[in-house]
Design a protein around this motif. Sequence first.
Motif, PDB file in Angstrom:
ATOM      1  N   UNK A 130      -0.345  -0.181   0.246  1.00 29.92           N
ATOM      2  CA  UNK A 130       0.125   0.933   0.855  1.00 29.92           C
ATOM      3  C   UNK A 130      -0.906   1.537   1.591  1.00 29.92           C
ATOM      4  N   UNK A 131      -2.147   1.337   1.418  1.00 30.57           N
ATOM      5  CA  UNK A 131      -3.305   1.765   2.391  1.00 30.57           C
ATOM      6  C   UNK A 131      -3.056   1.212   3.643  1.00 30.57           C
ATOM      7  N   UNK A 132      -2.751  -0.094   3.745  1.00 31.88           N
ATOM      8  CA  UNK A 132      -2.515  -0.826   4.810  1.00 31.88           C
ATOM      9  C   UNK A 132      -1.265  -0.361   5.811  1.00 31.88           C
ATOM     10  N   UNK A 133      -0.431   0.362   5.076  1.00 26.29           N
ATOM     11  CA  UNK A 133       0.735   1.176   5.981  1.00 26.29           C
ATOM     12  C   UNK A 133       0.411   2.608   6.039  1.00 26.29           C
ATOM     13  N   UNK A 134      -0.828   2.838   5.883  1.00 28.40           N
ATOM     14  CA  UNK A 134      -1.221   4.275   6.107  1.00 28.40           C
ATOM     15  C   UNK A 134      -1.001   5.323   5.159  1.00 28.40           C
ATOM     16  N   UNK A 135      -0.495   4.864   3.783  1.00 29.37           N
ATOM     17  CA  UNK A 135      -0.372   5.669   2.879  1.00 29.37           C
ATOM     18  C   UNK A 135      -1.487   5.802   1.735  1.00 29.37           C
ATOM     19  N   UNK A 136      -1.919   6.950   1.674  1.00 25.39           N
ATOM     20  CA  UNK A 136      -3.202   7.061   0.915  1.00 25.39           C
ATOM     21  C   UNK A 136      -3.033   6.858  -0.552  1.00 25.39           C
ATOM     22  N   UNK A 137      -3.619   5.780  -1.199  1.00 28.60           N
ATOM     23  CA  UNK A 137      -3.193   5.254  -2.391  1.00 28.60           C
ATOM     24  C   UNK A 137      -4.356   4.604  -3.298  1.00 28.60           C
ATOM     25  N   UNK A 138      -4.342   4.907  -4.437  1.00 28.62           N
ATOM     26  CA  UNK A 138      -5.375   4.487  -5.398  1.00 28.62           C
ATOM     27  C   UNK A 138      -4.784   3.917  -6.931  1.00 28.62           C
ATOM     28  N   UNK A 139      -5.427   2.958  -7.233  1.00 27.14           N
ATOM     29  CA  UNK A 139      -5.019   2.531  -8.548  1.00 27.14           C
ATOM     30  C   UNK A 139      -6.045   2.718  -9.625  1.00 27.14           C
ATOM     31  N   UNK A 169      -0.898   8.582  -3.413  1.00 28.22           N
ATOM     32  CA  UNK A 169       0.253   7.791  -4.560  1.00 28.22           C
ATOM     33  C   UNK A 169      -0.766   7.204  -5.348  1.00 28.22           C
ATOM     34  N   UNK A 170      -0.357   7.472  -6.509  1.00 32.66           N
ATOM     35  CA  UNK A 170      -1.188   7.034  -7.596  1.00 32.66           C
ATOM     36  C   UNK A 170      -0.559   5.774  -8.239  1.00 32.66           C
ATOM     37  N   UNK A 171      -1.184   4.715  -8.647  1.00 36.70           N
ATOM     38  CA  UNK A 171      -0.680   3.422  -9.145  1.00 36.70           C
ATOM     39  C   UNK A 171      -1.326   3.448 -10.641  1.00 36.70           C
ATOM     40  N   UNK A 193       7.053  -9.155  -1.806  1.00 35.08           N
ATOM     41  CA  UNK A 193       7.901  -8.308  -2.581  1.00 35.08           C
ATOM     42  C   UNK A 193       6.930  -7.087  -2.806  1.00 35.08           C
ATOM     43  N   UNK A 194       5.666  -7.478  -2.986  1.00 36.42           N
ATOM     44  CA  UNK A 194       4.848  -6.070  -2.918  1.00 36.42           C
ATOM     45  C   UNK A 194       4.879  -5.237  -1.835  1.00 36.42           C
ATOM     46  N   UNK A 195       4.810  -6.074  -0.851  1.00 37.87           N
ATOM     47  CA  UNK A 195       4.894  -5.413   0.780  1.00 37.87           C
ATOM     48  C   UNK A 195       6.286  -4.452   0.649  1.00 37.87           C
ATOM     49  N   UNK A 196       7.466  -5.187   0.360  1.00 36.90           N
ATOM     50  CA  UNK A 196       8.610  -4.394   0.263  1.00 36.90           C
ATOM     51  C   UNK A 196       8.402  -3.081  -0.507  1.00 36.90           C
ATOM     52  N   UNK A 197       7.842  -3.475  -1.724  1.00 33.30           N
ATOM     53  CA  UNK A 197       7.780  -2.139  -2.758  1.00 33.30           C
ATOM     54  C   UNK A 197       7.112  -1.123  -2.344  1.00 33.30           C
TER      55      UNK A 197
END
Length: 403
Positions: free
Chosen positions: A85-94, A130-132, A18-22
Amino acid sequence: MAKKVLKFGGTSVGTIDRILHVAQIIKREFDADHQIIAIVSAMSGETDSLLKKSKSISNNFNPRELDVLLTSGEQVTSALLAGALIEIGVKSKSWQNWQIPILTEGENSNARIINMNVSKIEKYLSEKGVAIIPGFQGISKNGDITTIGRGGSDATAVAVAKIFDAETCEIYTDVDGVYSSDPNKIPVAKKIEKISYDEMLELSSLGAKVMQSSAVQTAMMYNIPLEVKSTFTNRKGTKIFDQQNIDYTKSVTGVAYSKDDAKITLVGVQDKPGVAASIFEPLSKKQINVDMVIQNISSDHKTTDITFTIKRNDLLKTLQTIKENKDIHYNNLSHDEKVSKISIVGAGMVSTPGVTFKMFKSLARENINILAISTSEIKISVIISENDTLKAVKKLHNAFDLD
Ligand code: ASP
Ligand code: MG
Protein backbone atom coordinates in the motif's frame (compact mmCIF):
# COMPACT_ATOMS: atom_id res chain seq x y z
CA MET A 1 -17.17 8.54 6.28
CA ALA A 2 -18.02 4.89 6.59
CA LYS A 3 -15.69 2.58 8.39
CA LYS A 4 -15.18 -0.78 6.69
CA VAL A 5 -13.49 -3.96 7.72
CA LEU A 6 -12.12 -5.88 4.73
CA LYS A 7 -10.87 -9.41 5.32
CA PHE A 8 -8.67 -11.21 2.80
CA GLY A 9 -8.38 -15.00 3.04
CA GLY A 10 -5.35 -17.15 2.31
CA THR A 11 -5.87 -17.55 -1.45
CA SER A 12 -6.47 -13.79 -1.80
CA VAL A 13 -2.98 -13.11 -0.45
CA GLY A 14 -1.46 -16.36 -1.73
CA THR A 15 1.19 -14.79 -3.97
CA ILE A 16 2.99 -11.45 -4.25
CA ASP A 17 0.90 -10.60 -7.33
CA ARG A 18 -2.23 -11.23 -5.40
CA ILE A 19 -1.07 -9.07 -2.51
CA LEU A 20 -0.42 -6.26 -5.00
CA HIS A 21 -3.92 -6.80 -6.36
CA VAL A 22 -5.41 -6.68 -2.84
CA ALA A 23 -3.58 -3.38 -2.27
CA GLN A 24 -5.41 -2.02 -5.34
CA ILE A 25 -8.78 -3.14 -3.96
CA ILE A 26 -8.00 -1.39 -0.69
CA LYS A 27 -6.85 1.75 -2.49
CA ARG A 28 -10.12 1.82 -4.44
CA GLU A 29 -12.13 1.61 -1.22
CA PHE A 30 -9.92 4.14 0.50
CA ASP A 31 -10.23 6.58 -2.42
CA ALA A 32 -14.01 6.21 -2.17
CA ASP A 33 -13.63 7.95 1.17
CA HIS A 34 -13.89 5.02 3.54
CA GLN A 35 -11.89 4.34 6.66
CA ILE A 36 -10.33 0.92 6.15
CA ILE A 37 -9.17 -1.77 8.53
CA ALA A 38 -7.89 -4.79 6.60
CA ILE A 39 -7.58 -8.23 8.20
CA VAL A 40 -5.33 -10.76 6.52
CA SER A 41 -4.85 -14.52 6.63
CA ALA A 42 -1.52 -16.20 6.03
CA MET A 43 -0.62 -17.02 2.41
CA SER A 44 -2.58 -20.12 1.39
CA GLY A 45 -0.93 -23.31 2.58
CA GLU A 46 1.40 -21.45 4.92
CA THR A 47 -0.33 -22.36 8.18
CA ASP A 48 -0.40 -26.02 7.12
CA SER A 49 3.24 -25.96 6.23
CA LEU A 50 4.21 -24.39 9.58
CA LEU A 51 2.12 -27.00 11.33
CA LYS A 52 3.93 -29.71 9.42
CA LYS A 53 7.29 -28.32 10.50
CA SER A 54 6.25 -28.47 14.15
CA LYS A 55 5.11 -32.07 13.66
CA SER A 56 8.46 -33.02 12.22
CA ILE A 57 9.87 -32.11 15.64
CA SER A 58 7.07 -33.56 17.75
CA ASN A 59 3.45 -34.63 17.52
CA ASN A 60 3.13 -33.01 20.93
CA PHE A 61 4.85 -29.78 19.99
CA ASN A 62 4.68 -27.33 22.86
CA PRO A 63 1.33 -25.48 22.55
CA ARG A 64 2.73 -22.08 23.49
CA GLU A 65 5.49 -22.34 20.92
CA LEU A 66 3.09 -23.71 18.31
CA ASP A 67 1.04 -20.49 18.52
CA VAL A 68 4.18 -18.37 18.23
CA LEU A 69 5.05 -20.36 15.14
CA LEU A 70 1.62 -20.32 13.48
CA THR A 71 1.03 -16.59 13.95
CA SER A 72 4.12 -15.87 11.90
CA GLY A 73 2.15 -16.59 8.70
CA GLU A 74 -0.20 -13.66 9.29
CA GLN A 75 2.70 -11.45 10.38
CA VAL A 76 4.28 -11.94 6.96
CA THR A 77 1.16 -11.06 4.95
CA SER A 78 0.26 -8.03 7.08
CA ALA A 79 3.71 -6.51 6.58
CA LEU A 80 3.73 -7.31 2.85
CA LEU A 81 0.31 -5.75 2.37
CA ALA A 82 1.13 -2.60 4.34
CA GLY A 83 4.36 -2.30 2.33
CA ALA A 84 2.45 -2.75 -0.95
CA LEU A 85 0.00 0.00 0.00
CA ILE A 86 2.79 2.41 0.91
CA GLU A 87 4.37 1.64 -2.46
CA ILE A 88 1.24 2.85 -4.29
CA GLY A 89 0.99 5.97 -2.20
CA VAL A 90 -1.51 4.88 0.45
CA LYS A 91 -0.50 5.58 4.05
CA SER A 92 -0.58 2.25 5.83
CA LYS A 93 0.72 0.42 8.87
CA SER A 94 0.47 -3.11 10.26
CA TRP A 95 0.16 -4.06 13.91
CA GLN A 96 0.84 -7.39 15.55
CA ASN A 97 -1.75 -8.68 18.01
CA TRP A 98 0.32 -7.78 21.06
CA GLN A 99 0.94 -4.23 19.83
CA ILE A 100 -2.79 -3.46 19.62
CA PRO A 101 -3.37 -5.56 21.85
CA ILE A 102 -6.02 -8.14 20.93
CA LEU A 103 -6.86 -9.81 24.21
CA THR A 104 -7.91 -13.47 24.20
CA GLU A 105 -9.13 -15.95 26.76
CA GLY A 106 -8.89 -19.74 26.80
CA GLU A 107 -6.34 -22.32 25.85
CA ASN A 108 -3.62 -22.02 23.22
CA SER A 109 -4.67 -22.75 19.64
CA ASN A 110 -8.31 -22.44 20.62
CA ALA A 111 -8.52 -19.05 22.30
CA ARG A 112 -11.37 -16.53 21.94
CA ILE A 113 -11.07 -12.80 21.36
CA ILE A 114 -12.57 -10.97 24.32
CA ASN A 115 -11.48 -7.41 23.68
CA MET A 116 -9.03 -5.13 21.93
CA ASN A 117 -7.73 -1.65 22.39
CA VAL A 118 -9.03 0.72 19.73
CA SER A 119 -7.20 3.95 20.61
CA LYS A 120 -4.02 3.66 18.49
CA ILE A 121 -5.84 2.39 15.44
CA GLU A 122 -8.71 4.89 15.70
CA LYS A 123 -6.15 7.66 15.85
CA TYR A 124 -4.35 6.27 12.82
CA LEU A 125 -7.61 5.98 10.84
CA SER A 126 -8.48 9.58 11.63
CA GLU A 127 -5.06 10.57 10.28
CA LYS A 128 -6.02 8.95 6.96
CA GLY A 129 -4.08 5.75 7.34
CA VAL A 130 -5.13 2.22 6.40
CA ALA A 131 -4.68 -0.17 9.33
CA ILE A 132 -3.65 -3.77 8.70
CA ILE A 133 -4.38 -6.34 11.38
CA PRO A 134 -3.27 -9.97 11.19
CA GLY A 135 -6.15 -12.41 11.58
CA PHE A 136 -6.18 -15.58 13.68
CA GLN A 137 -4.07 -14.29 16.57
CA GLY A 138 -4.20 -12.64 19.95
CA ILE A 139 -2.46 -12.36 23.26
CA SER A 140 -3.44 -13.92 26.59
CA LYS A 141 -3.73 -12.17 29.96
CA ASN A 142 -0.25 -13.29 30.91
CA GLY A 143 1.26 -12.10 27.67
CA ASP A 144 1.52 -15.26 25.61
CA ILE A 145 0.72 -15.26 21.91
CA THR A 146 -2.41 -17.26 21.12
CA THR A 147 -4.35 -18.43 18.06
CA ILE A 148 -8.12 -18.67 17.83
CA GLY A 149 -8.69 -21.87 15.82
CA ARG A 150 -8.18 -22.78 12.16
CA GLY A 151 -9.93 -20.42 9.78
CA GLY A 152 -9.95 -17.91 12.62
CA SER A 153 -9.27 -14.82 10.52
CA ASP A 154 -13.01 -14.64 9.83
CA ALA A 155 -13.58 -14.43 13.57
CA THR A 156 -10.94 -11.71 13.89
CA ALA A 157 -12.68 -9.70 11.15
CA VAL A 158 -16.07 -9.96 12.82
CA ALA A 159 -14.63 -9.07 16.24
CA VAL A 160 -12.82 -6.06 14.80
CA ALA A 161 -16.00 -4.94 13.00
CA LYS A 162 -17.87 -5.12 16.26
CA ILE A 163 -15.34 -3.50 18.55
CA PHE A 164 -14.53 -0.72 16.07
CA ASP A 165 -18.21 -0.28 15.29
CA ALA A 166 -17.65 -0.67 11.54
CA GLU A 167 -20.48 -0.23 9.09
CA THR A 168 -19.78 -3.47 7.22
CA CYS A 169 -17.48 -6.43 7.26
CA GLU A 170 -16.51 -7.67 3.80
CA ILE A 171 -15.03 -11.15 3.46
CA TYR A 172 -12.92 -11.37 0.30
CA THR A 173 -12.28 -14.91 -0.80
CA ASP A 174 -11.79 -17.16 -3.84
CA VAL A 175 -15.50 -17.69 -4.48
CA ASP A 176 -17.79 -14.84 -5.35
CA GLY A 177 -20.48 -15.59 -2.83
CA VAL A 178 -22.85 -18.16 -1.43
CA TYR A 179 -24.65 -20.31 -4.01
CA SER A 180 -28.02 -22.01 -3.99
CA SER A 181 -26.12 -25.30 -4.19
CA ASP A 182 -22.60 -26.51 -4.91
CA PRO A 183 -21.80 -24.73 -8.23
CA ASN A 184 -19.17 -27.35 -9.10
CA LYS A 185 -21.71 -30.13 -9.10
CA ILE A 186 -24.89 -28.25 -9.96
CA PRO A 187 -24.01 -25.91 -12.82
CA VAL A 188 -27.42 -24.23 -12.71
CA ALA A 189 -26.84 -23.12 -9.09
CA LYS A 190 -27.18 -19.38 -8.72
CA LYS A 191 -25.45 -16.88 -6.51
CA ILE A 192 -27.63 -15.77 -3.62
CA GLU A 193 -27.77 -12.00 -3.38
CA LYS A 194 -29.04 -11.76 0.19
CA ILE A 195 -29.21 -14.39 2.86
CA SER A 196 -29.98 -14.36 6.57
CA TYR A 197 -27.46 -15.40 9.20
CA ASP A 198 -29.57 -18.44 10.08
CA GLU A 199 -29.75 -19.69 6.52
CA MET A 200 -26.05 -19.11 6.05
CA LEU A 201 -25.34 -21.16 9.17
CA GLU A 202 -27.55 -24.00 7.98
CA LEU A 203 -25.95 -23.96 4.54
CA SER A 204 -22.38 -23.78 5.82
CA SER A 205 -22.77 -26.48 8.43
CA LEU A 206 -24.09 -28.57 5.56
CA GLY A 207 -21.03 -28.15 3.46
CA ALA A 208 -21.16 -24.73 1.77
CA LYS A 209 -17.92 -23.74 3.48
CA VAL A 210 -17.51 -20.13 2.53
CA MET A 211 -17.00 -18.67 5.99
CA GLN A 212 -16.22 -19.98 9.44
CA SER A 213 -19.55 -20.80 11.11
CA SER A 214 -18.61 -19.44 14.52
CA ALA A 215 -17.77 -16.08 12.92
CA VAL A 216 -21.22 -15.99 11.30
CA GLN A 217 -22.72 -16.78 14.71
CA THR A 218 -20.88 -13.85 16.29
CA ALA A 219 -22.01 -11.55 13.48
CA MET A 220 -25.58 -12.69 14.06
CA MET A 221 -25.32 -12.08 17.79
CA TYR A 222 -24.20 -8.47 17.29
CA ASN A 223 -26.10 -7.88 14.06
CA ILE A 224 -23.01 -7.07 12.01
CA PRO A 225 -23.79 -7.06 8.28
CA LEU A 226 -21.43 -9.28 6.28
CA GLU A 227 -20.66 -9.49 2.61
CA VAL A 228 -18.82 -12.39 0.97
CA LYS A 229 -17.20 -11.45 -2.32
CA SER A 230 -14.47 -12.47 -4.69
CA THR A 231 -11.02 -10.91 -4.66
CA PHE A 232 -10.60 -11.86 -8.30
CA THR A 233 -13.73 -10.50 -9.97
CA ASN A 234 -15.71 -7.30 -9.62
CA ARG A 235 -18.98 -9.15 -9.36
CA LYS A 236 -21.38 -8.44 -6.54
CA GLY A 237 -21.09 -10.83 -3.63
CA THR A 238 -23.60 -12.24 -1.17
CA LYS A 239 -24.89 -10.03 1.64
CA ILE A 240 -25.58 -11.73 4.91
CA PHE A 241 -27.77 -10.01 7.45
CA ASP A 242 -30.79 -10.13 9.65
CA GLN A 243 -33.87 -11.97 8.38
CA GLN A 244 -36.04 -8.90 8.84
CA ASN A 245 -34.17 -7.12 6.09
CA ILE A 246 -34.96 -9.75 3.49
CA ASP A 247 -38.08 -10.03 1.36
CA TYR A 248 -38.69 -13.66 0.70
CA THR A 249 -40.19 -14.44 -2.67
CA LYS A 250 -39.09 -18.06 -2.54
CA SER A 251 -39.67 -20.65 0.13
CA VAL A 252 -36.28 -22.28 -0.35
CA THR A 253 -32.97 -20.44 -0.59
CA GLY A 254 -30.57 -23.32 -1.11
CA VAL A 255 -30.14 -27.07 -1.37
CA ALA A 256 -27.17 -28.55 0.46
CA TYR A 257 -25.86 -32.06 0.79
CA SER A 258 -23.28 -33.97 2.74
CA LYS A 259 -21.89 -37.36 1.94
CA ASP A 260 -20.24 -38.25 5.21
CA ASP A 261 -23.17 -39.68 7.11
CA ALA A 262 -23.97 -43.20 8.25
CA LYS A 263 -27.18 -44.74 9.47
CA ILE A 264 -27.64 -47.30 12.24
CA THR A 265 -30.76 -49.31 13.05
CA LEU A 266 -31.53 -51.26 16.17
CA VAL A 267 -34.36 -53.69 15.51
CA GLY A 268 -36.51 -55.05 18.32
CA VAL A 269 -35.52 -52.73 21.12
CA GLN A 270 -37.64 -52.95 24.27
CA ASP A 271 -40.39 -50.33 24.24
CA LYS A 272 -40.21 -48.90 27.75
CA PRO A 273 -39.13 -45.64 29.40
CA GLY A 274 -35.40 -45.02 29.59
CA VAL A 275 -34.35 -47.24 26.69
CA ALA A 276 -33.50 -44.40 24.31
CA ALA A 277 -31.49 -42.75 27.06
CA SER A 278 -29.54 -45.97 27.68
CA ILE A 279 -28.69 -46.19 23.98
CA PHE A 280 -27.54 -42.62 23.56
CA GLU A 281 -25.86 -41.90 26.89
CA PRO A 282 -22.70 -43.94 26.18
CA LEU A 283 -22.50 -42.35 22.72
CA SER A 284 -22.54 -38.85 24.13
CA LYS A 285 -19.89 -39.84 26.66
CA LYS A 286 -17.69 -40.82 23.71
CA GLN A 287 -18.36 -37.48 21.99
CA ILE A 288 -20.27 -39.14 19.17
CA ASN A 289 -22.61 -36.65 17.62
CA VAL A 290 -26.02 -38.12 16.82
CA ASP A 291 -27.86 -36.23 14.11
CA MET A 292 -31.32 -37.63 13.26
CA VAL A 293 -33.25 -40.11 15.36
CA ILE A 294 -36.37 -42.02 14.34
CA GLN A 295 -38.31 -44.37 16.52
CA ASN A 296 -40.98 -46.50 14.89
CA ILE A 297 -44.36 -46.90 16.49
CA SER A 298 -44.44 -50.14 18.35
CA SER A 299 -47.22 -52.35 17.05
CA ASP A 300 -47.06 -54.95 19.80
CA HIS A 301 -46.27 -52.46 22.61
CA LYS A 302 -43.27 -54.59 23.51
CA THR A 303 -40.56 -53.79 20.98
CA THR A 304 -39.73 -51.03 18.55
CA ASP A 305 -37.02 -50.11 16.03
CA ILE A 306 -34.71 -47.12 16.48
CA THR A 307 -32.78 -45.62 13.58
CA PHE A 308 -30.27 -42.81 13.93
CA THR A 309 -27.56 -41.13 11.90
CA ILE A 310 -24.02 -40.14 12.78
CA LYS A 311 -20.90 -39.00 10.97
CA ARG A 312 -19.35 -41.80 8.93
CA ASN A 313 -16.05 -41.37 10.79
CA ASP A 314 -17.77 -42.39 14.00
CA LEU A 315 -19.34 -45.55 12.60
CA LEU A 316 -16.95 -48.14 14.02
CA LYS A 317 -16.80 -46.44 17.39
CA THR A 318 -20.59 -46.27 17.51
CA LEU A 319 -21.15 -49.92 16.59
CA GLN A 320 -18.62 -50.99 19.15
CA THR A 321 -20.18 -48.83 21.86
CA ILE A 322 -23.60 -50.31 21.20
CA LYS A 323 -22.28 -53.87 21.23
CA GLU A 324 -20.54 -53.26 24.54
CA ASN A 325 -23.64 -51.70 26.09
CA LYS A 326 -24.99 -54.23 28.62
CA ASP A 327 -28.02 -52.07 29.45
CA ILE A 328 -29.84 -52.53 26.16
CA HIS A 329 -31.37 -55.53 24.42
CA TYR A 330 -32.28 -55.79 20.77
CA ASN A 331 -32.78 -58.42 18.09
CA ASN A 332 -30.62 -57.04 15.38
CA LEU A 333 -28.13 -54.25 14.74
CA SER A 334 -27.65 -53.05 11.17
CA HIS A 335 -25.91 -50.14 9.51
CA ASP A 336 -25.64 -48.38 6.18
CA GLU A 337 -22.70 -46.14 5.46
CA LYS A 338 -23.62 -45.40 1.87
CA VAL A 339 -26.09 -42.65 2.70
CA SER A 340 -26.10 -38.91 2.25
CA LYS A 341 -28.06 -36.07 3.72
CA ILE A 342 -29.94 -33.65 1.50
CA SER A 343 -31.31 -30.46 3.00
CA ILE A 344 -33.45 -27.67 1.71
CA VAL A 345 -32.90 -24.43 3.61
CA GLY A 346 -34.97 -21.28 3.51
CA ALA A 347 -36.30 -18.68 5.91
CA GLY A 348 -39.17 -18.29 3.44
CA MET A 349 -40.51 -21.75 4.28
CA VAL A 350 -41.80 -20.48 7.62
CA SER A 351 -44.63 -18.71 5.82
CA THR A 352 -45.16 -21.14 2.93
CA PRO A 353 -47.35 -24.20 3.48
CA GLY A 354 -46.67 -27.46 1.68
CA VAL A 355 -42.88 -27.29 1.42
CA THR A 356 -42.41 -30.67 3.07
CA PHE A 357 -44.96 -32.28 0.80
CA LYS A 358 -43.37 -30.77 -2.28
CA MET A 359 -39.96 -32.05 -1.25
CA PHE A 360 -41.19 -35.59 -0.67
CA LYS A 361 -43.23 -35.64 -3.85
CA SER A 362 -40.26 -34.45 -5.90
CA LEU A 363 -38.07 -37.22 -4.51
CA ALA A 364 -40.80 -39.80 -5.04
CA ARG A 365 -41.06 -38.81 -8.71
CA GLU A 366 -37.38 -39.64 -9.08
CA ASN A 367 -37.97 -42.92 -7.33
CA ILE A 368 -35.71 -41.92 -4.46
CA ASN A 369 -36.39 -43.63 -1.18
CA ILE A 370 -36.29 -41.51 2.00
CA LEU A 371 -34.56 -43.30 4.87
CA ALA A 372 -34.88 -40.66 7.58
CA ILE A 373 -36.27 -37.16 7.96
CA SER A 374 -35.63 -34.23 10.26
CA THR A 375 -36.98 -30.72 10.22
CA SER A 376 -36.34 -27.38 11.86
CA GLU A 377 -37.99 -24.03 11.30
CA ILE A 378 -35.95 -23.19 8.22
CA LYS A 379 -34.62 -26.57 7.13
CA ILE A 380 -35.84 -29.99 6.06
CA SER A 381 -33.29 -32.77 5.78
CA VAL A 382 -33.64 -36.29 4.47
CA ILE A 383 -31.27 -39.22 4.42
CA ILE A 384 -31.18 -41.10 1.14
CA SER A 385 -28.93 -43.60 -0.57
CA GLU A 386 -25.60 -42.03 -1.51
CA ASN A 387 -25.99 -43.02 -5.17
CA ASP A 388 -29.03 -40.78 -5.51
CA THR A 389 -27.32 -37.66 -4.11
CA LEU A 390 -26.89 -35.59 -7.24
CA LYS A 391 -30.15 -36.71 -8.77
CA ALA A 392 -31.96 -35.56 -5.62
CA VAL A 393 -30.14 -32.24 -5.35
CA LYS A 394 -30.81 -31.44 -9.01
CA LYS A 395 -34.46 -32.35 -8.73
CA LEU A 396 -35.01 -30.26 -5.57
CA HIS A 397 -33.05 -27.32 -6.95
CA ASN A 398 -35.39 -27.34 -9.92
CA ALA A 399 -38.59 -28.05 -7.99
CA PHE A 400 -38.04 -25.04 -5.74
CA ASP A 401 -37.34 -22.68 -8.66
CA LEU A 402 -33.65 -22.20 -7.93
CA ASP A 403 -32.23 -23.10 -11.38
N1 ASP B 1 -4.14 -18.95 8.62
C1 ASP B 1 -5.12 -19.55 9.50
C2 ASP B 1 -5.57 -20.89 8.95
O1 ASP B 1 -5.13 -21.30 7.89
C3 ASP B 1 -6.27 -18.65 9.75
C4 ASP B 1 -7.11 -18.29 8.55
O2 ASP B 1 -6.65 -18.39 7.42
O3 ASP B 1 -8.24 -17.86 8.74
O4 ASP B 1 -6.32 -21.57 9.59
MG1 MG C 1 -10.31 -19.06 5.59
